[in-house]
Write a protein that holds these residues in place. Sequence first.
Motif, PDB file in Angstrom:
ATOM      1  N   ARG A   1      -4.840   3.573  -6.872  1.00 17.85           N
ATOM      2  CA  ARG A   1      -4.604   3.818  -5.446  1.00 17.85           C
ATOM      3  C   ARG A   1      -5.821   3.380  -4.630  1.00 17.85           C
ATOM      4  NH1 ARG A   1      -2.914   9.777  -3.815  1.00 17.85           N
ATOM      5  NH2 ARG A   1      -0.809   8.990  -4.200  1.00 17.85           N
TER       6      ARG A   1
ATOM      7  N   THR B   1      -6.107  -0.447  -4.654  1.00 20.48           N
ATOM      8  CA  THR B   1      -5.080  -1.083  -3.810  1.00 20.48           C
ATOM      9  C   THR B   1      -5.464  -0.980  -2.340  1.00 20.48           C
ATOM     10  OG1 THR B   1      -3.363  -0.576  -5.439  1.00 20.48           O
ATOM     11  CG2 THR B   1      -2.638  -1.089  -3.205  1.00 20.48           C
ATOM     12  N   GLU B   2      -5.951   0.170  -1.926  1.00 21.51           N
ATOM     13  CA  GLU B   2      -6.382   0.322  -0.533  1.00 21.51           C
ATOM     14  C   GLU B   2      -7.518  -0.649  -0.211  1.00 21.51           C
ATOM     15  OE1 GLU B   2      -8.059   3.795   2.509  1.00 21.51           O
ATOM     16  OE2 GLU B   2      -7.553   4.290   0.431  1.00 21.51           O
TER      17      GLU B   2
ATOM     18  N   GLN C   1       0.835  -1.204   0.000  1.00 19.11           N
ATOM     19  CA  GLN C   1       0.000   0.000   0.000  1.00 19.11           C
ATOM     20  C   GLN C   1       0.868   1.251   0.000  1.00 19.11           C
ATOM     21  OE1 GLN C   1      -3.632   0.405  -0.024  1.00 19.11           O
ATOM     22  NE2 GLN C   1      -2.756   2.344  -0.660  1.00 19.11           N
ATOM     23  N   ALA C   2       1.915   1.251   0.824  1.00 18.70           N
ATOM     24  CA  ALA C   2       2.817   2.401   0.867  1.00 18.70           C
ATOM     25  C   ALA C   2       3.528   2.603  -0.472  1.00 18.70           C
ATOM     26  CB  ALA C   2       3.845   2.205   1.991  1.00 18.70           C
TER      27      ALA C   2
ATOM     28  N   GLN D   1       1.820   8.831  -6.640  1.00 22.37           N
ATOM     29  CA  GLN D   1       2.184  10.234  -6.498  1.00 22.37           C
ATOM     30  C   GLN D   1       3.228  10.619  -7.539  1.00 22.37           C
ATOM     31  OE1 GLN D   1       0.738  12.382  -4.530  1.00 22.37           O
ATOM     32  NE2 GLN D   1       2.003  14.118  -5.162  1.00 22.37           N
TER      33      GLN D   1
ATOM     34  N   CYS E   1      -3.823   6.638 -11.990  1.00 18.67           N
ATOM     35  CA  CYS E   1      -3.153   6.823 -10.704  1.00 18.67           C
ATOM     36  C   CYS E   1      -4.146   6.794  -9.549  1.00 18.67           C
ATOM     37  CB  CYS E   1      -2.380   8.143 -10.712  1.00 18.67           C
ATOM     38  SG  CYS E   1      -0.974   8.167 -11.848  1.00 18.67           S
ATOM     39  N   GLN E   2      -5.206   7.559  -9.657  1.00 20.00           N
ATOM     40  CA  GLN E   2      -6.170   7.656  -8.562  1.00 20.00           C
ATOM     41  C   GLN E   2      -6.968   6.365  -8.388  1.00 20.00           C
ATOM     42  OE1 GLN E   2      -6.183  10.227  -6.453  1.00 20.00           O
ATOM     43  NE2 GLN E   2      -7.623   9.035  -5.209  1.00 20.00           N
TER      44      GLN E   2
ATOM     45  N   THR F   1       2.444   1.643  -3.382  1.00 20.17           N
ATOM     46  CA  THR F   1       1.452   2.107  -4.360  1.00 20.17           C
ATOM     47  C   THR F   1       1.204   3.595  -4.215  1.00 20.17           C
ATOM     48  OG1 THR F   1       0.370  -0.053  -4.440  1.00 20.17           O
ATOM     49  CG2 THR F   1      -0.929   1.842  -5.167  1.00 20.17           C
ATOM     50  N   ASP F   2       1.044   4.072  -2.971  1.00 20.36           N
ATOM     51  CA  ASP F   2       0.842   5.500  -2.746  1.00 20.36           C
ATOM     52  C   ASP F   2       2.014   6.305  -3.289  1.00 20.36           C
ATOM     53  OD1 ASP F   2      -1.543   4.957  -1.501  1.00 20.36           O
ATOM     54  OD2 ASP F   2      -0.766   5.139   0.547  1.00 20.36           O
ATOM     55  N   HIS F   3       3.233   5.817  -3.046  1.00 17.61           N
ATOM     56  CA  HIS F   3       4.433   6.499  -3.531  1.00 17.61           C
ATOM     57  C   HIS F   3       4.475   6.538  -5.052  1.00 17.61           C
ATOM     58  CE1 HIS F   3       8.618   7.721  -3.852  1.00 17.61           C
ATOM     59  NE2 HIS F   3       8.891   6.627  -4.536  1.00 17.61           N
TER      60      HIS F   3
END
Length: 487
Positions: free
Chosen positions: A103, A106-107, A45-46, A53, A99-100, A48-50
């Motif tokens: 994210r 994935t969450e 998750q981390a 972004q 991207c959005q 993916t967020d990176h």
Amino acid sequence: MNTRREIPMRHFYEEDINVYDLRIADLGAGAPGPDLLAECCDTFQAATDHRMQIGSEMATRNEVPMRHLFDGSELNVYDQQIANLSAGAPGPDLLAECCQIFRAATEHRMKFELENNSYLFQYGPTVGTTEFRETLAGFLSKGYHSEVNKSDLVMTSGATHGLHLILSTLVDLAGVVFVDEVTYMIALEAFQQFESMRIVPVPLNCDGPNLDALGTLINKYRFKSTGSKLFWGVYYTIPTFHNPTGILFSEEINKQLIRLARASDILVACDDVYNLLYYSVGKSEEGSGAYPPKRLFAYDIEDIGTDDWQGNVISNGSFSKILSPGIRLGWMECPPRCLEVFRASGILKSGGAANNYTGGIVSSLIQLGLAEQQLEKYSTKYSERLRAAADVLEAKLPAGCSFERPKGGYFIWIRFPEGVDCVDFNQYSLKHFGVTAIAGSRFAFGETHRNFVRVTFAFHGADYLRESVEKLCRAAEQYLAEKSVGN
């Protein structure tokens, strides 16, 4: 094998001794345990967020060599100083939407995995998890307006991977590959890597293959296979919004092709990556909106369970054109006899599903409605871009040149007068007008169709396309005028 067999599975070990069932001490599993895999949820998750972004800020980054397939060449489609009308891929404005939604998906998936043994990070079942295939079947059934059965689906890492599995797993290595006289050019390169196979081109009409010619060629090259493979030959084709011609096989051609495939027991491998990208095919029963053409597989599978039916068509699909090429995820829709061979494949067994992780993320995308939302956006944009390019061609294409406006897909196939060498024209157009496409001979097995050009309308925005296609038309007019004077 002419009936379906469904084995509900969430991970690779569920088919035999379930290593997750601690009532039996199974010391044979060569894989990380669930306690270790559970750690992956937060770290993925981390990450993916990176990454998302970074993806959203890509325009501000410094140049990094080879960030995508088209990078590093003189015709980088992302460099709009040259109007490159050749790239068969979604454009950056469309991919930025990913991207959005990835994210969010994935969450959603990480929360689910933390509560369900983190199976996503385990080796997956050979043909894909039951959840993925069931979710995908629902998505496709809605999109096709036609039933898709989860038990017919095999997960792949894209249509090219599916094609490789078909050639290496189902077709005799001394077999025959029948191809349309113009076809997807990289598929031709893939076939040529199987050096023991013979490639045979088939004449193509405006409504599909010349079936009399195909039948004659089948009779000429047919042989009795002595090996264990299911098929002595395969016909590779793109029945729905063909690449490069954009044509749609007629209903009658589809029906006759099924009969021919059954009579000769060849496999028809359909490259069905454009089937959901239909813009003006017809009206739905409710009277509004376009509906998709019936895929070739549907003509074949509707006879499942009848006497002597075996199944002779595979629909090879991908998310590359409707979601993202970078995620490397696709599927094959197969008759039972083919699916069981794939289920037993050593390559797929060893890999434990072709792309288990991404399959889980895309399952969440579908369940959240985000995949359908993205498909609708793509279809709307592609339709606008097709209209922009085709309108300019109708108004500006010089006399002697012609094209048929496609009803879906990615491509426009432009015919130049006989004797014109479009390889030479392409170089001229690039040099004098800063615009390029792909000459027709690139799609042929041999040096035919040199007087054709394929234009892709999917990658660039409508305004840029209008400007670029107008340049192409001016280049064609000037080139033909100079050739006429020279003669």
